[in-house]
Design an enzyme around this catalytic site. Sequence first.
Site, mmCIF file in Angstrom:
data_model
loop_
_atom_site.group_PDB
_atom_site.id
_atom_site.type_symbol
_atom_site.label_atom_id
_atom_site.label_comp_id
_atom_site.label_asym_id
_atom_site.label_seq_id
_atom_site.Cartn_x
_atom_site.Cartn_y
_atom_site.Cartn_z
ATOM 1 N N LEU A 1 0.801 -1.226 0.000
ATOM 2 C CA LEU A 1 0.000 0.000 0.000
ATOM 3 C C LEU A 1 0.834 1.276 0.000
ATOM 4 O O LEU A 1 0.307 2.368 0.204
ATOM 5 C CB LEU A 1 -0.970 -0.018 1.187
ATOM 6 C CG LEU A 1 -1.928 -1.221 1.189
ATOM 7 C CD1 LEU A 1 -2.812 -1.192 2.418
ATOM 8 C CD2 LEU A 1 -2.756 -1.277 -0.079
ATOM 9 N N CYS A 2 2.133 1.152 -0.253
ATOM 10 C CA CYS A 2 2.984 2.342 -0.369
ATOM 11 C C CYS A 2 2.815 2.979 -1.743
ATOM 12 O O CYS A 2 2.684 2.288 -2.747
ATOM 13 C CB CYS A 2 4.454 1.968 -0.180
ATOM 14 S SG CYS A 2 4.923 1.744 1.522
ATOM 15 N N HIS A 3 2.845 4.295 -1.758
ATOM 16 C CA HIS A 3 2.763 5.027 -3.020
ATOM 17 C C HIS A 3 4.125 5.023 -3.709
ATOM 18 O O HIS A 3 5.152 5.157 -3.041
ATOM 19 C CB HIS A 3 2.370 6.488 -2.758
ATOM 20 C CG HIS A 3 0.989 6.639 -2.214
ATOM 21 N ND1 HIS A 3 0.707 6.509 -0.876
ATOM 22 C CD2 HIS A 3 -0.183 6.911 -2.825
ATOM 23 C CE1 HIS A 3 -0.589 6.693 -0.688
ATOM 24 N NE2 HIS A 3 -1.160 6.941 -1.853
ATOM 25 N N MET B 1 8.786 4.696 5.049
ATOM 26 C CA MET B 1 8.885 3.298 4.626
ATOM 27 C C MET B 1 10.079 3.080 3.704
ATOM 28 O O MET B 1 10.737 2.036 3.763
ATOM 29 C CB MET B 1 7.590 2.840 3.942
ATOM 30 C CG MET B 1 6.391 2.797 4.870
ATOM 31 S SD MET B 1 6.664 1.816 6.375
ATOM 32 C CE MET B 1 6.958 0.196 5.677
ATOM 33 N N GLU B 2 10.382 4.060 2.887
ATOM 34 C CA GLU B 2 11.541 3.960 2.002
ATOM 35 C C GLU B 2 12.832 3.904 2.815
ATOM 36 O O GLU B 2 13.745 3.125 2.505
ATOM 37 C CB GLU B 2 11.557 5.129 1.018
ATOM 38 C CG GLU B 2 10.502 5.038 -0.068
ATOM 39 C CD GLU B 2 9.073 5.315 0.379
ATOM 40 O OE1 GLU B 2 8.158 5.055 -0.424
ATOM 41 O OE2 GLU B 2 8.853 5.784 1.521
ATOM 42 N N ASP C 1 24.144 -11.420 3.603
ATOM 43 C CA ASP C 1 24.339 -12.287 2.440
ATOM 44 C C ASP C 1 25.807 -12.375 2.043
ATOM 45 O O ASP C 1 26.311 -13.455 1.745
ATOM 46 C CB ASP C 1 23.512 -11.776 1.255
ATOM 47 C CG ASP C 1 23.748 -12.608 0.009
ATOM 48 O OD1 ASP C 1 23.520 -13.833 0.064
ATOM 49 O OD2 ASP C 1 24.192 -12.045 -1.008
#
EC number: 4.6.1.17
Length: 163
Positions: A75-77, A117-118, A132
Amino acid sequence: MNALTHFDAQGQAHMVDVAGKAATHRIGIAGGRIEMLPSTLAIIEAGTAKKGDVLGIARIAGIMAAKKTSELIPLCHPLALTRVAIDFETDQADETRASSIFCTATVETVGATGVEMEALTAVQVALLTIYDMCKAVDRGMVMTGIKLLEKHGGKSGSFVNGT
């Protein structure tokens, strides 16, 4: 407490409508740590990891992750980011703590919604990349303390995490 914004009156998930919001300068800063053996940190600092420049590649991975956040978080733009900076700070072990690397992601845009969020996604993917690239020598690495540190801009103003 504020209501959750990603649900409609019927409880269905939806992308928030930001069309009526003013475009403002927005900043999101997130941070997180990966703990590791002292020997693993020594390999990273010496630049002798078999897969290459660990922090350089993790920095690029974090930048790429910030740009791809809307493809990962449903739901992030999608946003036009104006700046993404990934910084690392190494910390040697002592009697009280493990060796670690702290990652900070600073993300900026001029838009109608924030970039928290980014920034969080950038930190997580940068730390995952370190894992990793070093898992062959240290499978016990632990990612911890990933959180929003600061947010600025928009109607809700600024937030600085005091923890």
